[in-house]
Design an enzyme around this catalytic site. Structure first.
Site, mmCIF file in Angstrom:
data_model
loop_
_atom_site.group_PDB
_atom_site.id
_atom_site.type_symbol
_atom_site.label_atom_id
_atom_site.label_comp_id
_atom_site.label_asym_id
_atom_site.label_seq_id
_atom_site.Cartn_x
_atom_site.Cartn_y
_atom_site.Cartn_z
ATOM 1 N N ASP A 64 -0.066 -3.107 -10.903
ATOM 2 C CA ASP A 64 -0.075 -3.939 -9.707
ATOM 3 C C ASP A 64 -1.480 -3.938 -9.134
ATOM 4 O O ASP A 64 -2.170 -2.924 -9.161
ATOM 5 C CB ASP A 64 0.950 -3.461 -8.679
ATOM 6 C CG ASP A 64 0.751 -2.017 -8.262
ATOM 7 O OD1 ASP A 64 0.009 -1.780 -7.287
ATOM 8 O OD2 ASP A 64 1.348 -1.120 -8.886
ATOM 9 N N ASP A 153 7.009 -5.741 -0.199
ATOM 10 C CA ASP A 153 6.409 -4.405 -0.119
ATOM 11 C C ASP A 153 6.619 -3.904 1.305
ATOM 12 O O ASP A 153 5.931 -4.328 2.235
ATOM 13 C CB ASP A 153 4.924 -4.511 -0.466
ATOM 14 C CG ASP A 153 4.178 -3.185 -0.305
ATOM 15 O OD1 ASP A 153 4.825 -2.158 -0.015
ATOM 16 O OD2 ASP A 153 2.939 -3.187 -0.457
ATOM 17 N N GLU A 155 6.730 -0.470 3.486
ATOM 18 C CA GLU A 155 6.357 0.943 3.425
ATOM 19 C C GLU A 155 5.619 1.323 4.701
ATOM 20 O O GLU A 155 5.656 0.602 5.691
ATOM 21 C CB GLU A 155 5.480 1.191 2.200
ATOM 22 C CG GLU A 155 4.230 0.312 2.154
ATOM 23 C CD GLU A 155 3.305 0.633 1.001
ATOM 24 O OE1 GLU A 155 2.755 1.766 1.004
ATOM 25 O OE2 GLU A 155 3.131 -0.225 0.110
#
Length: 265
Positions: A64, A153, A155
């Site tokens: 990634d 994503d 987090e």
């Protein structure tokens, strides 16, 4: 006759003045610039790193990338066995990756199966707004056998409070808002990238997304560890931030034909 100040006094006064003009609050100096976040940015700081990944049968190597990597040597990664890749497309509703074209089309050009991800900032705009922004700026999907569904994503907040100032129920609602809108825009269920410790802290270990949304787990250790509630297995695992050519390396939990299957939906 004027009084003379002792020289040590004058030196101390000068030093104090310099310290006042040069001092920068620690929090301000350490806060990243908006837009610089990427997959796994908080993993080392919050989860640490322990051990090397255990080699398992039928796993497919991936990477990634974000603007941090710049122009990526895709042919080198392909030669090393990397077969899939995710590129950061967007963050919040204020940032698009300036290297997106080279990274996204470059991975496709060497034969990789590739997709895009969005770094969520739940404290700036709604989940629906960010999903629409993502879908319009690189996060779309087409059934061509080489395009993976988009990734949320979600987090640690690199710019402030870990949970973006939200309660667990408010965070779950924000995520649901994003996922619903992304599916409506693309026809695909987004992948959720997260770490178990963050998910437990910030969603109360909510289990309700596991039936529809594949899990991409982040853990830099010899195994992915305990998964968030609801998921009996992971689809992808980010296992290191210090791999060859590109630091962030990942394992797909299956052979290459399963990566193709996820791309095709």
């Amino acid at each position: 006759m004027p009084l003379r100040r002792p020289r040590p006094f004058l030196a101390a006064l000068l030093l104090a003045a310099l310290s006042l003009t040069c001092a920068v609050p620690a929090a301000a100096a350490d806060t990243p610039v908006r837009g610089s976040a990427h997959l796994g940015m908080g993993v080392l700081a919050h989860d640490g790193s322990a051990g090397s990944p255990v080699t398992r049968a039928a796993q497919t190597e991936g990477v990634d990338v974000s603007a941090y990597q710049g122009n990526v040597a895709w042919s080198t990664l392909w030669s090393s066995g990397v077969r899939w890749a995710y590129t950061k497309a967007t963050e919040g509703t204020y940032y698009t990756n300036p290297y997106f074209a080279q990274q996204y089309t470059g991975s496709y050009g060497v034969g990789m199966i590739r997709g895009a991800y969005h770094f969520a900032t739940p404290d700036t705009t709604s989940g629906a707004t960010q999903a629409a922004y993502f879908a319009s700026n690189g996060g779309g999907w087409s059934k061509d056998g080489q395009t993976l569904p988009g990734v949320l994503d979600i987090e640690w907040n690199p710019y402030g409070d870990a949970c973006y100032g939200k309660s667990a129920s408010a965070m779950v609602s924000w995520i649901a808002d994003f996922l619903t809108t992304y599916r409506a825009r693309t026809g695909r269920d987004a992948v959720i990238y997260t770490a178990t410790t963050w998910w437990t802290q910030c969603t109360g270990n909510y289990a309700g997304f596991a039936t529809a949304n594949p899990l991409w787990i982040a853990r830099y250790a010899s195994d992915p560890g305990t998964l968030p509630a609801g998921w009996g297995f992971y689809t992808m695992w980010q296992y290191t931030s210090s791999g060859p050519t590109v630091g962030d390396h990942d394992k797909f939990n299956g052979a290459l034909d399963r990566v193709v299957a996820l791309a095709n939906g």
